[in-house]
Enzyme design. Structure first.
Site, PDB file in Angstrom:
ATOM      1  N   LEU A  26       0.842  -1.208   0.000  1.00  0.00           N
ATOM      2  CA  LEU A  26       0.000   0.000   0.000  1.00  0.00           C
ATOM      3  C   LEU A  26       0.869   1.247   0.000  1.00  0.00           C
ATOM      4  O   LEU A  26       1.507   1.578   1.012  1.00  0.00           O
ATOM      5  CB  LEU A  26      -0.893  -0.002   1.246  1.00  0.00           C
ATOM      6  CG  LEU A  26      -1.987  -1.076   1.248  1.00  0.00           C
ATOM      7  CD1 LEU A  26      -2.496  -1.336   2.663  1.00  0.00           C
ATOM      8  CD2 LEU A  26      -3.136  -0.682   0.325  1.00  0.00           C
ATOM      9  N   THR A  27       0.890   1.942  -1.105  1.00  0.00           N
ATOM     10  CA  THR A  27       1.583   3.217  -1.219  1.00  0.00           C
ATOM     11  C   THR A  27       0.894   4.243  -0.335  1.00  0.00           C
ATOM     12  O   THR A  27      -0.322   4.410  -0.401  1.00  0.00           O
ATOM     13  CB  THR A  27       1.544   3.667  -2.694  1.00  0.00           C
ATOM     14  OG1 THR A  27       2.327   2.742  -3.453  1.00  0.00           O
ATOM     15  CG2 THR A  27       2.081   5.075  -2.870  1.00  0.00           C
ATOM     16  N   ALA A  60       5.236  -0.419  -2.477  1.00  0.00           N
ATOM     17  CA  ALA A  60       6.073  -0.321  -3.665  1.00  0.00           C
ATOM     18  C   ALA A  60       7.192   0.686  -3.448  1.00  0.00           C
ATOM     19  O   ALA A  60       6.950   1.821  -3.016  1.00  0.00           O
ATOM     20  CB  ALA A  60       5.214   0.107  -4.845  1.00  0.00           C
ATOM     21  N   HIS A 178       6.938  -6.109  -8.476  1.00  0.00           N
ATOM     22  CA  HIS A 178       5.664  -5.499  -8.867  1.00  0.00           C
ATOM     23  C   HIS A 178       5.564  -5.541 -10.392  1.00  0.00           C
ATOM     24  O   HIS A 178       6.200  -4.748 -11.088  1.00  0.00           O
ATOM     25  CB  HIS A 178       5.632  -4.056  -8.378  1.00  0.00           C
ATOM     26  CG  HIS A 178       4.271  -3.422  -8.371  1.00  0.00           C
ATOM     27  ND1 HIS A 178       3.183  -3.971  -9.035  1.00  0.00           N
ATOM     28  CD2 HIS A 178       3.810  -2.293  -7.775  1.00  0.00           C
ATOM     29  CE1 HIS A 178       2.129  -3.190  -8.842  1.00  0.00           C
ATOM     30  NE2 HIS A 178       2.482  -2.173  -8.080  1.00  0.00           N
ATOM     31  N   ASN A 181      -0.595  -3.576 -12.394  1.00  0.00           N
ATOM     32  CA  ASN A 181      -1.139  -2.211 -12.276  1.00  0.00           C
ATOM     33  C   ASN A 181      -0.554  -1.171 -13.232  1.00  0.00           C
ATOM     34  O   ASN A 181      -0.527   0.018 -12.924  1.00  0.00           O
ATOM     35  CB  ASN A 181      -0.966  -1.720 -10.827  1.00  0.00           C
ATOM     36  CG  ASN A 181      -1.872  -2.468  -9.863  1.00  0.00           C
ATOM     37  OD1 ASN A 181      -2.756  -3.220 -10.296  1.00  0.00           O
ATOM     38  ND2 ASN A 181      -1.672  -2.288  -8.573  1.00  0.00           N
ATOM     39  N   TYR A 183       2.562  -0.620 -14.353  1.00  0.00           N
ATOM     40  CA  TYR A 183       3.921  -0.107 -14.162  1.00  0.00           C
ATOM     41  C   TYR A 183       4.891  -0.739 -15.163  1.00  0.00           C
ATOM     42  O   TYR A 183       4.493  -1.527 -16.020  1.00  0.00           O
ATOM     43  CB  TYR A 183       4.334  -0.280 -12.697  1.00  0.00           C
ATOM     44  CG  TYR A 183       3.415   0.518 -11.794  1.00  0.00           C
ATOM     45  CD1 TYR A 183       3.365   1.911 -11.895  1.00  0.00           C
ATOM     46  CD2 TYR A 183       2.541  -0.101 -10.904  1.00  0.00           C
ATOM     47  CE1 TYR A 183       2.490   2.662 -11.113  1.00  0.00           C
ATOM     48  CE2 TYR A 183       1.655   0.640 -10.125  1.00  0.00           C
ATOM     49  CZ  TYR A 183       1.645   2.026 -10.242  1.00  0.00           C
ATOM     50  OH  TYR A 183       0.771   2.775  -9.486  1.00  0.00           O
ATOM     51  N   ASN A 238      -4.259   2.325 -14.199  1.00  0.00           N
ATOM     52  CA  ASN A 238      -3.235   3.196 -14.788  1.00  0.00           C
ATOM     53  C   ASN A 238      -3.112   3.034 -16.302  1.00  0.00           C
ATOM     54  O   ASN A 238      -2.020   3.014 -16.857  1.00  0.00           O
ATOM     55  CB  ASN A 238      -1.882   2.945 -14.118  1.00  0.00           C
ATOM     56  CG  ASN A 238      -1.900   3.323 -12.649  1.00  0.00           C
ATOM     57  OD1 ASN A 238      -2.381   4.388 -12.291  1.00  0.00           O
ATOM     58  ND2 ASN A 238      -1.410   2.448 -11.798  1.00  0.00           N
ATOM     59  N   ARG A 326      -7.239  -1.963   1.556  1.00  0.00           N
ATOM     60  CA  ARG A 326      -7.869  -0.810   2.208  1.00  0.00           C
ATOM     61  C   ARG A 326      -8.255  -1.074   3.657  1.00  0.00           C
ATOM     62  O   ARG A 326      -8.092  -0.200   4.508  1.00  0.00           O
ATOM     63  CB  ARG A 326      -9.091  -0.370   1.381  1.00  0.00           C
ATOM     64  CG  ARG A 326      -8.683   0.289   0.072  1.00  0.00           C
ATOM     65  CD  ARG A 326      -9.816   0.364  -0.904  1.00  0.00           C
ATOM     66  NE  ARG A 326     -10.104  -0.945  -1.499  1.00  0.00           N
ATOM     67  CZ  ARG A 326     -11.113  -1.192  -2.319  1.00  0.00           C
ATOM     68  NH1 ARG A 326     -11.938  -0.222  -2.642  1.00  0.00           N
ATOM     69  NH2 ARG A 326     -11.298  -2.403  -2.822  1.00  0.00           N
TER      70      ARG A 326
HETATM   71  C1  LIG Z   1      -3.884   3.526  -0.924  1.00  0.00           C
HETATM   72  C2  LIG Z   1      -3.535   2.356  -1.816  1.00  0.00           C
HETATM   73  C3  LIG Z   1      -2.230   2.172  -2.194  1.00  0.00           C
HETATM   74  C4  LIG Z   1      -1.875   1.067  -2.982  1.00  0.00           C
HETATM   75  N1  LIG Z   1      -0.551   0.851  -3.264  1.00  0.00           N
HETATM   76  C5  LIG Z   1      -0.171  -0.271  -3.911  1.00  0.00           C
HETATM   77  C6  LIG Z   1       1.208  -0.590  -4.094  1.00  0.00           C
HETATM   78  O1  LIG Z   1       2.124   0.115  -3.629  1.00  0.00           O
HETATM   79  N2  LIG Z   1       1.499  -1.732  -4.774  1.00  0.00           N
HETATM   80  C7  LIG Z   1       0.528  -2.555  -5.276  1.00  0.00           C
HETATM   81  O2  LIG Z   1       0.849  -3.584  -5.886  1.00  0.00           O
HETATM   82  N3  LIG Z   1      -0.789  -2.295  -5.093  1.00  0.00           N
HETATM   83  C8  LIG Z   1      -1.151  -1.198  -4.399  1.00  0.00           C
HETATM   84  N4  LIG Z   1      -2.482  -0.978  -4.150  1.00  0.00           N
HETATM   85  C9  LIG Z   1      -3.471  -2.016  -4.466  1.00  0.00           C
HETATM   86  C10 LIG Z   1      -3.704  -2.891  -3.231  1.00  0.00           C
HETATM   87  O3  LIG Z   1      -2.528  -3.614  -2.895  1.00  0.00           O
HETATM   88  C11 LIG Z   1      -4.843  -3.907  -3.449  1.00  0.00           C
HETATM   89  O4  LIG Z   1      -4.540  -4.759  -4.518  1.00  0.00           O
HETATM   90  C12 LIG Z   1      -6.175  -3.184  -3.720  1.00  0.00           C
HETATM   91  O5  LIG Z   1      -6.395  -2.146  -2.782  1.00  0.00           O
HETATM   92  C13 LIG Z   1      -7.345  -4.153  -3.665  1.00  0.00           C
HETATM   93  O6  LIG Z   1      -7.406  -4.776  -2.393  1.00  0.00           O
HETATM   94  P1  LIG Z   1      -8.504  -4.293  -1.284  1.00  0.00           P
HETATM   95  O7  LIG Z   1      -9.833  -4.430  -1.942  1.00  0.00           O
HETATM   96  O8  LIG Z   1      -8.322  -5.263  -0.138  1.00  0.00           O
HETATM   97  O9  LIG Z   1      -8.187  -2.896  -0.914  1.00  0.00           O
HETATM   98  C14 LIG Z   1      -2.868   0.149  -3.416  1.00  0.00           C
HETATM   99  C15 LIG Z   1      -4.198   0.374  -3.046  1.00  0.00           C
HETATM  100  C16 LIG Z   1      -4.535   1.442  -2.247  1.00  0.00           C
HETATM  101  C17 LIG Z   1      -5.970   1.613  -1.817  1.00  0.00           C
END
Ligand SMILES: Cc1cc2nc3c(=O)[nH]c(=O)nc-3n(C[C@H](O)[C@H](O)[C@H](O)COP(=O)(O)O)c2cc1C
Length: 368
Positions: A26-27, A60, A178, A181, A183, A238, A326
């Site tokens: 989670l970024t 990430a 990674h 998404n 990238y 993205n 989340r």
């Molecule tokens: C605030 C935020 C930051 C995220 N950052 C990343 C990340 O750094 N790397 C990544 O692979 N996915 C990232 N994601 C995607 C999440 O890892 C996850 O796949 C996505 O939120 C769906 O899962 P959830 O329904 O449990 O939230 C991010 C999602 C959110 C909401």
């Protein structure tokens, strides 16, 4: 409803997890600026979410400055960044938790301001990502990248390998590549963003070459059983998306399967783009269900899971563990809440990517 299936131990590489509720990467944009290094506040946030024998996939982290989307995301390419991450790792280990670091390069989703030479960001081809990014509150179109030259590709692979070494120096238990998404690695894999005519473009084998070479280089550093990889087949985040994902991802997952990795981490397409807005894409397949037969190792699924759907997926065997994004932000003690059936605290999206402790350190645990 019993969630017992999520609380059976699971072997991941050389480690044994005590439960299957994984913290997704989670970024949060809260690295120290300038320098983009993790800090004591980040260590506290991760420590709040660590559990004995639980797996955290740390956010990430760019393998090069030019691979950052903007200021505030942590890197893993300078000594200061290694030291910053060590604070986080030590705090998680002090609570008995395990932590893998997610390595990224955002490719065309970066911009000239992040590049050491002030030139355009790199991509598989000189094709801008569709859509816009937010700059100081305004939506601006993505910049057009320059196509990475063939003679620069070994340098990119080496940057991942060096980042893998740096993650080891910081004390991580493993790394996650990674490749999801939208990238850089996905930009190479997918035909809309890759129109190269060299050995890294064209056929599926060629488009998959970079991600497989990066994975092999990282496995050289860590041993393949401490390297995981994240993919988003059918994802649309993205500006990504492959018109016919099955042949591409069958090839990629088949090749990865032969490498004996720690795990394969798949994002369910219904949650693609959840980092930017609330989504629930309808009528899309389950990536975990589709690719389970092609994967012999540990499979982690992520995307819009709740305790009941997570339990059902693990019971059915389509995934071995479930990553939560989340709800791990707003519930530092998420595994325990799931175990006892306690309600979740809702998350506050406006503070996902802000700075400071608000929306970061202040979500209470149940007993607080
Ligand atoms: C605030 C935020 C930051 C995220 N950052 C990343 C990340 O750094 N790397 C990544 O692979 N996915 C990232 N994601 C995607 C999440 O890892 C996850 O796949 C996505 O939120 C769906 O899962 P959830 O329904 O449990 O939230 C991010 C999602 C959110 C909401």
């Amino acid at each position: 409803m019993s969630t017992q299936a999520l609380f059976e131990p699971l072997k991941v590489g050389p480690y044994t997890l005590s439960h299957r509720v994984v913290m997704a990467p989670l970024t949060r944009m809260r690295a120290t600026k300038p320098g983009n290094h993790a800090n004591a506040m980040n260590a506290e946030y991760y420590a709040q979410r660590a559990t004995r024998g639980g797996l955290i996939i740390a956010e990430a982290s760019q393998v090069l400055q030019g691979g950052a989307p903007g200021p505030g995301t942590p890197g893993i390419h300078t000594p200061e960044q290694v030291a910053g991450w060590k604070l986080v790792v030590d705090a998680i280990h002090a609570k008995g938790g395990l932590v893998f670091l997610q390595l990224w390069h955002v490719g065309r989703l970066s911009n000239a301001a992040q590049q050491p030479d002030g030139g355009p960001a790199i991509g598989a081809s000189a094709i801008a990502a569709p859509g816009t990014r937010v700059v100081r509150g305004e939506n601006v179109p993505y910049e057009t990248p320059r196509a990475l030259r063939l003679d620069e590709i070994p340098g990119i692979i080496e940057a991942y390998a060096q980042a893998a070494r740096n993650a080891k120096a910081a004390g991580f238990d493993g790394i996650e590549i990674h490749a999801a998404n939208g990238y850089l690695l996905e930009q190479f894999m997918q035909s809309r963003s890759n129109q190269r005519t060299d050995a890294y473009g064209g056929s599926i084998e060629n488009r998959a070459r970079l991600v497989l070479e990066v994975t092999a280089a990282c496995a050289q550093v860590w041993g393949s059983d401490r390297v995981g990889i994240r993919l988003s087949p059918f994802g649309v985040a993205n500006g990504s998306g492959e018109d016919d994902p099955m042949p591409l991802y069958s090839h990629v997952i088949g090749a990865l399967n032969r490498m004996g990795l720690a795990y394969l981490h798949l994002i369910e397409p219904r949650a693609s783009g959840a980092g930017q807005r609330e989504v629930d894409h309808q009528g899309v397949p389950s990536a975990a269900e589709l690719f389970r037969p092609a994967w012999n190792g540990v499979l982690i699924a992520a995307g819009n899971f709740k305790p009941d759907t997570a339990t059902a997926m693990v019971e059915k065997g389509d995934a071995d563990a479930i990553a939560f994004g989340r709800y791990f932000i707003s519930n530092p003690d998420l595994p325990e809440r799931i175990r006892v059936g306690a309600p979740f605290t809702p998350y506050n999206r406006p503070t996902f990517y802000t700075s400071g402790p608000e929306g970061y350190l202040d979500y209470p645990a149940m007993s607080a």
